[in-house]
Design a protein around this motif. Sequence first.
Motif, short mmCIF file in Angstrom:
data_model
loop_
_atom_site.label_atom_id
_atom_site.label_comp_id
_atom_site.label_asym_id
_atom_site.label_seq_id
_atom_site.Cartn_x
_atom_site.Cartn_y
_atom_site.Cartn_z
N PHE A 224 0.84 -1.20 0.00
CA PHE A 224 0.00 0.00 0.00
C PHE A 224 0.88 1.25 0.00
CE2 PHE A 224 -2.22 3.40 2.30
CZ PHE A 224 -3.34 3.53 1.50
N SER A 225 1.91 1.24 0.84
CA SER A 225 2.83 2.38 0.91
C SER A 225 3.49 2.63 -0.44
CB SER A 225 3.89 2.12 1.99
OG SER A 225 4.81 3.17 2.04
N GLN A 226 3.90 1.57 -1.10
CA GLN A 226 4.55 1.70 -2.40
C GLN A 226 3.57 2.24 -3.44
OE1 GLN A 226 5.90 -2.33 -2.93
NE2 GLN A 226 7.86 -1.97 -1.92
N TYR A 227 2.31 1.82 -3.36
CA TYR A 227 1.29 2.30 -4.29
C TYR A 227 1.09 3.81 -4.11
CZ TYR A 227 -3.30 3.37 -6.17
OH TYR A 227 -4.34 3.96 -6.85
N ILE A 228 0.94 4.25 -2.87
CA ILE A 228 0.73 5.67 -2.60
C ILE A 228 1.94 6.48 -3.06
CG2 ILE A 228 0.42 7.40 -0.79
CD1 ILE A 228 -2.07 5.74 -1.39
N GLU A 229 3.13 5.95 -2.81
CA GLU A 229 4.35 6.65 -3.23
C GLU A 229 4.40 6.79 -4.76
OE1 GLU A 229 9.21 6.26 -2.76
OE2 GLU A 229 7.88 5.00 -1.56
N SER A 230 3.94 5.75 -5.46
CA SER A 230 3.95 5.81 -6.94
C SER A 230 2.97 6.86 -7.43
CB SER A 230 3.59 4.44 -7.52
OG SER A 230 2.23 4.11 -7.30
N LYS A 231 1.83 7.00 -6.75
CA LYS A 231 0.84 8.02 -7.16
C LYS A 231 1.39 9.41 -6.92
CE LYS A 231 -2.67 7.08 -8.48
NZ LYS A 231 -3.15 6.73 -9.85
N ILE A 232 2.12 9.59 -5.82
CA ILE A 232 2.72 10.90 -5.53
C ILE A 232 3.77 11.24 -6.58
CG2 ILE A 232 4.18 12.17 -3.89
CD1 ILE A 232 2.76 10.59 -1.65
N ASN A 233 4.58 10.25 -6.95
CA ASN A 233 5.61 10.48 -7.96
C ASN A 233 5.01 10.83 -9.31
OD1 ASN A 233 7.70 9.99 -6.17
ND2 ASN A 233 7.81 7.79 -6.64
N GLN A 234 3.88 10.19 -9.64
CA GLN A 234 3.19 10.50 -10.90
C GLN A 234 2.75 11.96 -10.91
OE1 GLN A 234 -0.07 7.81 -11.64
NE2 GLN A 234 1.23 6.00 -11.53
#
Length: 237
Positions: A224-234
């Motif tokens: 979940f943390s990795q998913y949220i981080e990927s959305k922030i990076n996008q």
Amino acid sequence: MIYTIHEIKKLWEKIPLDEDINLYIHSPFCQCKCKYCLYSGKECNSQIEKNYFIQELKSSIFHFRDILKNRYVNTLYFGGGTPNIFSIEEIENITKTIYDICTPNKKIIELNPAYLTEEYLKKICELKYTLITFGIQTFDKSTLQYHNRPYVKKDTIKRYIDICKEYNVKTSIDLMCFLKSYTINDIQYLENDINTTKSLDVDFITIYPEQNLIKKDGKIAQQFSQYIESKINQKEH
């Protein structure tokens, strides 16, 4: 450990005068109890209970008036629970009690759209709240029904957001993940909810994981943390 109101005030008095403070007002009542809730929210249909709470809350605010008057209050956050279980007159009463003592820079209130009307929302906007956050959790109807939480149509939420824009009030939508199957597969439902929310032209999206699952499953917590981080990076790119 439980502190008395006098002990809490002594702690507050230690805050340097030049340091900003934030004020949180809690509504302990809900119209119904959601299955995923971690908090001790209380279903309330009793006006006597609500009247008692408001009087005690106003008394507590008054007790801290000298601290609030002498410090810069950056944010007032009226959360819960379900603040809009109170009538607009009761919300106005609570809000005015605070405004008579201090002038918060940002004023935020949580609203459950299932118990909202356009007229009520307009009155909230007129109380000068700067951000209204709508507790959606998910746009998946069957998931909400399972968790005993009322479903609200996307078009209704869009109308509420448009009303806020008319009053120049910013909006936020709260989403939750891991409510459908309690597995990593629920990320797809979250993705759908994010896309739906973005189409509503809100100012902010707040995303929470289902806390019981996150505490039990470290792998899902990491995913979940990795998913949220990927959305922030996008968003940054």
